[in-house]
Design a protein around this motif. Structure first.
Motif, PDB file in Angstrom:
ATOM      1  N   VAL A 117       0.984  -0.941   0.220  1.00 26.74           N
ATOM      2  CA  VAL A 117       0.047  -0.082  -0.052  1.00 26.74           C
ATOM      3  C   VAL A 117       0.895   1.376   0.096  1.00 26.74           C
ATOM      4  CG1 VAL A 117      -1.716   1.366   1.271  1.00 26.74           C
ATOM      5  CG2 VAL A 117      -1.787  -1.164   1.338  1.00 26.74           C
ATOM      6  N   LEU A 156      -2.081  -1.339  -3.764  1.00 23.74           N
ATOM      7  CA  LEU A 156      -3.276  -0.529  -3.367  1.00 23.74           C
ATOM      8  C   LEU A 156      -2.712   1.007  -3.205  1.00 23.74           C
ATOM      9  CD1 LEU A 156      -6.187   0.078  -2.894  1.00 23.74           C
ATOM     10  CD2 LEU A 156      -5.763  -0.641  -0.484  1.00 23.74           C
ATOM     11  N   TYR A 206      -7.949  -0.238  -7.403  1.00 24.71           N
ATOM     12  CA  TYR A 206      -7.256  -0.128  -6.483  1.00 24.71           C
ATOM     13  C   TYR A 206      -6.712   1.245  -5.979  1.00 24.71           C
ATOM     14  CZ  TYR A 206      -8.061  -5.371  -6.904  1.00 24.71           C
ATOM     15  OH  TYR A 206      -8.872  -6.424  -7.269  1.00 24.71           O
ATOM     16  N   CYS A 207      -7.798   1.979  -6.020  1.00 24.96           N
ATOM     17  CA  CYS A 207      -7.065   3.385  -5.534  1.00 24.96           C
ATOM     18  C   CYS A 207      -7.942   3.835  -4.217  1.00 24.96           C
ATOM     19  CB  CYS A 207      -7.513   4.329  -6.612  1.00 24.96           C
ATOM     20  SG  CYS A 207      -6.303   4.064  -8.082  1.00 24.96           S
ATOM     21  N   HIS A 208      -7.552   4.588  -3.669  1.00 23.75           N
ATOM     22  CA  HIS A 208      -8.172   5.127  -2.259  1.00 23.75           C
ATOM     23  C   HIS A 208      -7.757   6.602  -1.919  1.00 23.75           C
ATOM     24  CE1 HIS A 208     -10.126   4.257   1.596  1.00 23.75           C
ATOM     25  NE2 HIS A 208      -9.846   5.287   2.048  1.00 23.75           N
ATOM     26  N   GLN A 221     -10.454  -2.975   0.732  1.00 25.15           N
ATOM     27  CA  GLN A 221      -9.897  -3.001  -0.758  1.00 25.15           C
ATOM     28  C   GLN A 221      -8.564  -3.832  -0.740  1.00 25.15           C
ATOM     29  OE1 GLN A 221     -10.175   1.385  -1.250  1.00 25.15           O
ATOM     30  NE2 GLN A 221     -10.511   0.937  -3.368  1.00 25.15           N
ATOM     31  N   PHE A 222      -7.966  -3.721   0.279  1.00 27.44           N
ATOM     32  CA  PHE A 222      -6.436  -4.237   0.580  1.00 27.44           C
ATOM     33  C   PHE A 222      -6.867  -5.967   0.271  1.00 27.44           C
ATOM     34  CE2 PHE A 222      -3.377  -6.675   3.209  1.00 27.44           C
ATOM     35  CZ  PHE A 222      -2.147  -6.347   2.279  1.00 27.44           C
ATOM     36  N   LEU A 235      -7.451  -6.925  -3.136  1.00 27.69           N
ATOM     37  CA  LEU A 235      -6.468  -6.826  -3.750  1.00 27.69           C
ATOM     38  C   LEU A 235      -5.561  -8.397  -3.408  1.00 27.69           C
ATOM     39  CD1 LEU A 235      -4.094  -4.758  -5.391  1.00 27.69           C
ATOM     40  CD2 LEU A 235      -2.975  -4.800  -3.142  1.00 27.69           C
TER      41      LEU A 235
END
Length: 402
Positions: free
Chosen positions: A300, A318, A338-340, A353-354, A357
Motif C-alpha cells: 500500500v 493499493l 485499487y485506488c483510495h 480494498q486490500f 487486492l
C-alpha cells in the motif's frame, strides 16, 4: 567532434527519491547512447548529486536560505536579492551547455504546496534563458496538472512554451498543459522515466505475509492550505488504524518513505502501533525501494514513485491517491480499481480494498509483468525521440563558444 555539453536541472539531491530516480534514468540513457557527453547539474542538493552520481553540480539558488521561511527583514531581503542574482546565475549556467534536460518530476504541477517564487520561478528562468541563448531546454517525461493560482499558472505555462522539447509521463499531464494554453500537438506521452531503471527479482523473499506500506508527510495540495492539518491528521490516523489491523492479525509491516520529510510520519506510526512486527526501511534510492517492494507479497503506498517501485517490481499495490497522476498510473498498469483517496482516508474501506487486492494477487502479478514489458518498449521509443530532437549530427565548429 567536440563532446556535447549536457546540463541537468531540477530539485535533485534534495532528499526526494523519485526526483533522483528520474535523474538516474536520464544519466543511464546518456551514458549508454551518448557516452562522450559531458554532464553537470544545476540542482537543489549539489553535494548529494556529486557524491551519488559522480557529476559536477552547482547550487540552484544563490541565497542559501531559500527553503527556510523568511520572517525577519534580513531574510526577506536576502530572498529578494537572490531572485535577482539567480537571473544571471541561471543564464550563465545555461550558456555553458549545448543542451539542458529537466529529467521527469512533477515540474509543471502544484499538487503539493508550492509558491510561485520558488521552483516555478526557477524553471521559468531556465527556459527563458534557453530560448534567449539558443540552448534547447527539454522537459523529458514530466508531470503536469491544472493550476488555479494565477502567478504559478503563468510561470508554468510560459516555461512549457519556451522549452524546445516536451514529453509527459501520462496523457492527463499533456491534457492539462493544453488546457493551460500550451500547443501540445507535437508532444508525446511515455511511461515515467523510472520504468527504465533496472528491476530486482519480483519473487517475494520477505517473511510470510509481509506488507510494505509507503507513507508520506501528506497535508494536501496548494488548494488545501486552510485545512492542511485536518487532512494530515485524517491521513495519519487512518494509516495507523490500517497498520494496527494488520499487526493484530500477526502480519509483518515494512514502512517505506520517498522523501526525508516523511520520517515524522514513520516515527508517529512506530510510536502509535508499538509492535516488533512494524519496522522501517532506510532506503536512499528507487533501487532500494524496489528491492523492499519485491520482498513483499502486497503493498500500500501514497507517494507516486513508491507506487512505481511496487508496480515495476511486480508487487500488487493499493494506491492511496492525492492527485490524478496516481490514478492515471494505476489505470495504465491495470490496477485502476485499487485506488483510495488520501484526503478522505477510511481505514475500514482501505482494509476491505486490500483484502480484495490480495485475493487477486497471482492474476495481478501476471498483468504487471505484461504492462512492464509494454512500458519498457515505450520508453525505448522515448529515448530514441530524445536523441533525434536534441543530439542531431552537427559540425563541431557550429557549437557555441564557452
Amino acid at each position: 567532434m567536440t563532446a556535447v555539453r549536457v546540463g541537468v536541472f531540477g530539485l535533485l539531491g534534495s532528499g526526494n527519491l523519485g526526483n533522483d530516480g528520474s535523474l538516474e534514468a536520464v544519466l543511464g540513457y546518456l551514458r549508454a547512447e551518448h557516452p562522450r557527453a559531458v554532464v553537470d547539474a544545476l540542482c537543489g542538493g549539489p553535494e548529494a548529486v556529486t557524491a551519488r552520481f559522480g557529476i559536477p553540480a552547482t547550487r540552484l539558488h544563490w541565497y542559501r536560505g531559500e527553503y527556510r521561511t523568511a520572517s525577519r527583514a534580513g531574510a526577506v531581503a536576502g530572498k529578494g536579492l537572490g531572485k535577482l542574482v539567480d537571473v544571471f546565475r541561471t543564464a550563465a549556467w545555461v550558456r555553458r551547455h549545448d543542451v539542458v534536460i529537466v529529467p521527469g518530476m512533477g515540474v509543471l504541477e502544484a499538487t503539493l504546496p508550492l509558491r510561485p517564487w520558488g521552483f516555478p520561478y526557477s524553471l521559468f528562468l531556465l527556459c527563458a534563458a534557453g530560448r534567449l541563448l539558443g540552448t534547447p531546454v527539454a522537459l523529458v517525461g514530466v508531470g503536469a496538472a491544472a493550476i488555479r493560482d494565477r502567478p504559478t499558472r503563468a510561470l508554468v505555462r510560459w516555461s512549457a512554451r519556451l522549452a524546445a522539447y516536451r514529453s509527459y509521463r501520462d496523457a492527463q499531464s499533456r491534457d492539462a498543459m493544453r488546457e493551460m494554453g500550451v500547443d501540445t500537438a507535437r508532444d508525446e506521452v511515455h511511461p515515467d522515466l523510472a520504468f527504465s531503471l533496472p528491476t530486482p527479482s519480483s519473487s517475494p523473499s520477505g517473511p510470510p505475509g509481509l506488507v510494505c506500506v509507503g507513507v508520506m508527510a501528506f497535508h494536501g495540495g496548494n488548494d488545501d492550505r486552510a485545512r492542511a492539518e485536518e487532512i494530515h491528521r485524517r491521513y495519519l490516523d487512518g494509516t495507523i488504524r490500517f497498520v494496527r489491523a494488520l499487526v493484530e492479525e500477526g502480519r509483518p509491516v515494512r514502512l517505506l518513505t520517498g522523501d526525508d520529510v516523511d520520517a515524522t510520519v514513520v516515527a508517529a506510526i512506530l510510536d502509535a502501533v508499538d509492535s516488533p512486527l512494524v519496522t522501517a526501511a532506510e532506503t536512499t534510492s528507487l533501487a532500494g525501494l524496489m528491492t523492499e517492494m519485491s520482498a513483499a507479497g502486497t503493498a500500500v503506498a501514497i507517494r507516486y514513485h513508491n507506487l512505481i517501485c511496487a508496480l515495476k517490481a511486480g508487487t500488487p499495490v493499493l494506491a492511496v491517491t492525492y492527485a490524478a497522476k496516481s490514478d492515471a498510473l494505476m489505470a495504465q498498469m491495470g490496477l485502476a480499481e485499487y485506488c483510495h483517496p488520501a484526503r478522505e482516508l477510511d481505514a475500514d474501506r482501505l482494509l476491505e480494498q486490500f483484502r480484495e487486492l490480495e485475493k487477486r494477487s497471482a492474476e495481478l502479478r501476471r498483468t504487471l509483468a505484461e504492462r512492464n514489458e509494454t512500458a519498457a518498449r515505450r520508453l525505448a521509443h522515448q529515448f530514441t525521440a530524445l536523441t533525434a530532437a536534441l543530439f542531431p549530427t552537427t559540425d563541431p565548429t557550429s557549437r557555441k563558444a564557452p
